[in-house]
Write a protein that holds these residues in place. Structure first.
Motif, PDB file in Angstrom:
ATOM      1  N   ASP B  57       0.858  -1.174   0.000  1.00  0.00           N
ATOM      2  CA  ASP B  57       0.000   0.000   0.000  1.00  0.00           C
ATOM      3  C   ASP B  57       0.899   1.229   0.000  1.00  0.00           C
ATOM      4  O   ASP B  57       1.572   1.509   0.992  1.00  0.00           O
ATOM      5  CB  ASP B  57      -0.879  -0.037   1.250  1.00  0.00           C
ATOM      6  N   PHE B  58       0.916   1.964  -1.100  1.00  0.00           N
ATOM      7  CA  PHE B  58       1.835   3.101  -1.208  1.00  0.00           C
ATOM      8  C   PHE B  58       1.203   4.414  -0.776  1.00  0.00           C
ATOM      9  O   PHE B  58       1.746   5.466  -1.059  1.00  0.00           O
ATOM     10  CB  PHE B  58       2.345   3.213  -2.655  1.00  0.00           C
ATOM     11  N   SER B  59       0.046   4.369  -0.103  1.00  0.00           N
ATOM     12  CA  SER B  59      -0.665   5.626   0.138  1.00  0.00           C
ATOM     13  C   SER B  59       0.094   6.569   1.054  1.00  0.00           C
ATOM     14  O   SER B  59      -0.139   7.759   1.050  1.00  0.00           O
ATOM     15  CB  SER B  59      -2.041   5.336   0.718  1.00  0.00           C
ATOM     16  N   ARG B  60       0.981   6.070   1.913  1.00  0.00           N
ATOM     17  CA  ARG B  60       1.710   6.990   2.798  1.00  0.00           C
ATOM     18  C   ARG B  60       3.194   7.006   2.492  1.00  0.00           C
ATOM     19  O   ARG B  60       3.996   7.419   3.318  1.00  0.00           O
ATOM     20  CB  ARG B  60       1.509   6.579   4.256  1.00  0.00           C
ATOM     21  N   TYR B  61       3.560   6.526   1.337  1.00  0.00           N
ATOM     22  CA  TYR B  61       4.987   6.436   1.010  1.00  0.00           C
ATOM     23  C   TYR B  61       5.573   7.832   0.904  1.00  0.00           C
ATOM     24  O   TYR B  61       5.040   8.687   0.211  1.00  0.00           O
ATOM     25  CB  TYR B  61       5.158   5.694  -0.310  1.00  0.00           C
ATOM     26  N   LYS B 160      -2.650   1.170   5.093  1.00  0.00           N
ATOM     27  CA  LYS B 160      -1.934   2.077   5.986  1.00  0.00           C
ATOM     28  C   LYS B 160      -2.872   2.849   6.893  1.00  0.00           C
ATOM     29  O   LYS B 160      -2.454   3.363   7.929  1.00  0.00           O
ATOM     30  CB  LYS B 160      -1.087   3.048   5.157  1.00  0.00           C
TER      31      LYS B 160
END
Lengths: 442, 193, 157
Positions: B57-61, B160
């Motif tokens: 899950d890259f939403s908070r990368y 996330k």
């Protein structure tokens, strides 16, 4: 009146807490008499959110969680995770560290197979085998305790190396224990390998074909029992496995009996690897003869008063839990990377810079920061390819850690192995698959 | 392994967006709608083992990074999850790894590509796990079931935005409000000018 | 029977006898889920030998057991099963929380782990440790025996 007999099936629920299954898993069986017609394998009873925890902890703090993945061979998990982080950070572990890690991994593999075979033999009624195997495992656990400070939850490695060097006299003791383990294995071999009851229950049961094994992604002893000599230690050598000589035992038919034989043979190979490592390992600091030892408290006091001249070159006499992490020891087994490694204890006690560096690494919110990127590293675990896929965005904790648990893939084939057999065959098949719930459900 | 790069980029054209790395670390990025076809072709070309299938899950990368650290989020517009199919070509007679390849694909919202469980049977459980943990659905598996958690569980914990200690017990005391966990950024000493 | 239940010399002697009999014939049910099971195995086997304390005989049916050893992390998915097994045991029964996960949840402070089994079932004895060393388990067992001895015929649950 005519009585028609229809074939009827009925459901039987096995687990999640079943005495003859060493692991929490639920099998919903559809039976026709004794015969298993269908089966639904339900897992997740030990889901402990390893991957979520790993996202919330600093890089080094993830190591204790990896112990509890495959708790029968924790050292291999420690090594696998640390190797992944090191690959991301570009760290190189010194020679002696590599050897120490290899030795640790192989001890763990022996304990893994001992537990697996002992428990599955017990489930077939051979309680004395279980007692013998656990006795042998106990000797190894006591050495693991000596090496790492814990019997099971070892947390031995650190990013960049291992916690501490081998304790003095470890080699002699381990080799002595191996002699005893070999004796035990000889006894077990005499009890089981040609035992009519055991062979009848294991042989030809739970047969896995090569095509199925590949399709289900099965690795480790279970794949080797089908005759494919795939072992990551040979196929993609890591640590020092390319410098030691060992054989890869393979089976022929892929049944339970072959899996038993493969595991028995692998233990011997693991012990051979350790013995060769001891022959090749570069000398460590414990072989130094002249050392000036100063009590750790005294050293800290002298350091505080700025009298560092008196303790220059001296070694701190530390608490037993910190043994092997002093001057000389740490540099032999851990990479010299100040941004990643704890300083040696003498520097922490004796200088303000060392103390600051220590806190920079252990303080919450500081710690080590591997660069952004991602990587995948696989090691040969007790059950097969244990992989860690790590994603970092440069902060002090992983962005994501995915553990590729070998058990998960072995278990996904369980349905295939038990359907068509009888209920009693489930027990040896389940035993030889060697499910470890902590790794399966994470 | 440049042969593989050529075969993929030539055989599938636009569907293969990029191909990087070499040896053990080579990775291809493909479009989700073509993922199944690419994987099928790869299987036919000898990638006989699906080593792993996972998602990120890259939403908070790259958010809330400590000072001095920058990372750009690789997620394209409208995408949040990236699936990774990790394939291996295993020589069955000699037991050697003949090739490894990671196939990444960015998916739109939570609509995953078509299932590959007929290509590799272990994909069944892996896809169920991804639905369970991330809430990504595979287009031809509408009634997919959870694997690790129970059906009563609401939400997908490895996203996330799911708090780590938001509990949903089946029995026992209900409603333990999730406690705020301190993050590294909270504890980092701040210098106020 | 009437005079047996009133306090007196005979009853206190009987209490002691019942307690003595019970504490040295513990039939345990090992509810093994996780890592602690490894230490449970070690303790039950020949090296540490739980049998010295009269607790060597695991009964794998809750109906025949009187001490429930909860060994290892209990997840929320597992919790109803644990409760059911506890309910199936006949009185008098005791529960031992083996390992820190069963005591408090340990460091698994997360969405899937029960934060201590005492939120589901009553617990008589906590053995902390992650996992507890066999010596700690044996000490715990002796403390449980003390407790059983003291309880005599009075069974709380």
């Amino acid at each position: 009146m005519t009585v028609t007999r229809e074939s009827k099936t009925f459901m039987l629920n096995m687990g999640p807490q079943h005495p003859a299954m060493h692991g929490v898993i639920r099998l919903v069986l559809e039976l026709e008499g004794e015969k298993v017609v269908d089966c639904d394998v339900q897992i997740g009873y030990l889901h402990r959110a390893f991957e979520k925890h790993a996202e919330n902890e600093p890089w080094n703090n993830v190591i204790p969680w990896t112990d509890r993945l495959n708790y029968v061979s924790p050292l291999i998990n420690n090594v696998g995770y640390c190797m992944a982080v090191e690959k991301l950070s570009g760290l190189q572990v010194p020679e002696r560290g590599l050897y120490v890690r290899t030795i640790a991994c192989e001890i763990s593999r022996v304990t893994d197979h001992l537990t697996c075979l002992g428990a599955s033999a017990m489930e077939l009624g051979a309680l004395s085998v279980f007692l013998y195997m656990i006795k042998a495992r106990e000797w190894l656990y006591q050495l693991v305790d000596k090496l790492t400070g814990a019997r099971i939850t070892t947390s031995y490695t650190r990013v960049g190396g291992v916690k501490s060097d081998l304790p003095p006299g470890f080699e002699e003791e381990l080799l002595k224990v191996f002699g005893q383990v070999r004796e035990t294995l000889g006894e077990v071999d005499a009890l089981l390998t040609k035992n009519r009851i055991f062979v009848d229950r294991m042989s030809g049961v739970g047969v896995l074909s090569q095509a199925d094994a590949l399709g289900y992604g099965i690795t480790g002893p279970m794949l080797r029992s089908t005759g494919i000599p795939f072992d990551l230690r040979r196929a993609e050598p890591y640590l020092v496995y390319d410098r030691v000589d060992f054989e890869i035992p393979v089976g022929a038919t892929g049944d339970n009996y072959d899996r038993y034989l493969v595991r028995m043979a692998e233990m011997e190979q693991s012990m051979r690897i350790v013995e060769q490592c001891f022959r090749q390992i570069p000398p460590g600091p414990h072989s130094l003869t002249e050392r000036q030892m100063v009590d750790a408290g005294v050293m800290a006091d002298l350091g505080k008063h700025g009298e560092t001249g008196k303790i220059w070159g001296a070694q701190a006499e530390t608490d037993p839990t910190l043994e092997g992490s002093g001057r000389g020891c740490r540099t032999a087994v851990a990479a010299s990377a100040p941004r990643y490694n704890l300083p040696v204890k003498e520097e922490v006690y004796g200088s303000i810079e060392g103390l600051m560096r220590h806190f920079e690494i252990v303080m919450w919110g500081r710690g080590i920061n591997p660069p952004a990127g991602e990587t995948y590293v696989a090691v040969e675990g007790g059950n097969g390819e244990l992989g860690f896929h790590i994603v970092s965005d440069g902060r002090d904790r992983p962005y994501r850690v995915r553990c590729r648990p070998p058990c998960f893939f072995n278990m996904s084939a369980l349905r295939k192995l038990i359907v068509g057999g009888s209920v009693a065959d489930i027990i040896p098949t389940f035993g030889s698959v060697n499910m470890i719930a902590g790794e399966l459900d994470r | 392994m440049s042969g593989l790069r050529d075969a993929l980029t030539k055989g599938f054209g636009d569907a293969v967006l990029s191909f990087e790395g070499e040896g053990r670390d080579q990775a291809a990025l493909v479009k989700p709608e073509a993922a199944r076809d690419v994987l099928r072709a790869l299987k036919d070309s000898g990638f006989n083992m699906l080593v792993d299938l996972t998602a990120v899950d890259f939403s908070r990368y790259g958010q809330d990074l400590p000072p001095g650290v920058t990372a750009t989020n690789p997620a394209p517009e409208g995408s949040r999850f990236r699936l990774t199919y990790r394939l291996m070509k295993l020589g069955a007679t000699e037991g050697l790894v003949l090739g490894r390849l990671a196939v990444h694909c960015w998916i739109v919202d939570d609509r995953g590509p078509a299932s590959v469980k007929d290509l590799w049977p272990n994909a069944d459980w892996l896809e169920r796990e991804i639905w369970d943990m991330f809430g990504v659905k595979f287009s031809d598996r509408p009634g997919i079931k959870r694997l690790l958690l129970y059906e009563e569980f609401v939400g997908h914990p490895l996203r996330k935005d799911y708090p780590i200690n938001k509990r949903q017990p089946l029995i026992g005391p209900k409603d333990e409000r999730p406690r705020e966990r301190l993050t590294g950024a909270d504890l980092r000493p701040r210098i106020v000018p | 029977m009437e005079e047996l239940t009133t306090p007196g010399v005979l009853t206190s002697q009987l209490d002691a006898a019942v307690g003595w009999a019970r504490k040295y014939s513990i039939f345990q049910y090992p509810f093994v889920t996780a890592c602690c099971g490894m230490e449970y195995m070690a303790t039950a086997s020949s090296h540490y030998d739980m049998d010295r304390f009269g607790a060597g005989f695991p009964r794998f049916s809750p109906r025949q057991a009187d001490v429930l050893f909860v060994v290892g992390t209990i997840s929320h998915k597992m919790a109803p099963v644990l409760k059911r097994i506890y309910d199936q045991m006949t009185s008098p029964k005791w529960v031992v929380a083996f390992g820190v996960c069963t005591c408090t949840g340990g460091f698994y402070d997360d969405y899937s782990t029960v934060q201590g089994i005492d939120t589901i079932i009553p617990v008589d004895l906590y053995i902390p440790g992650c996992p507890p060393r066999p010596e700690a388990v044996l000490q715990g067992l002796m403390m449980l025996q003390e407790k059983i001895q003291k309880q005599g015929r009075t069974v709380a649950k």
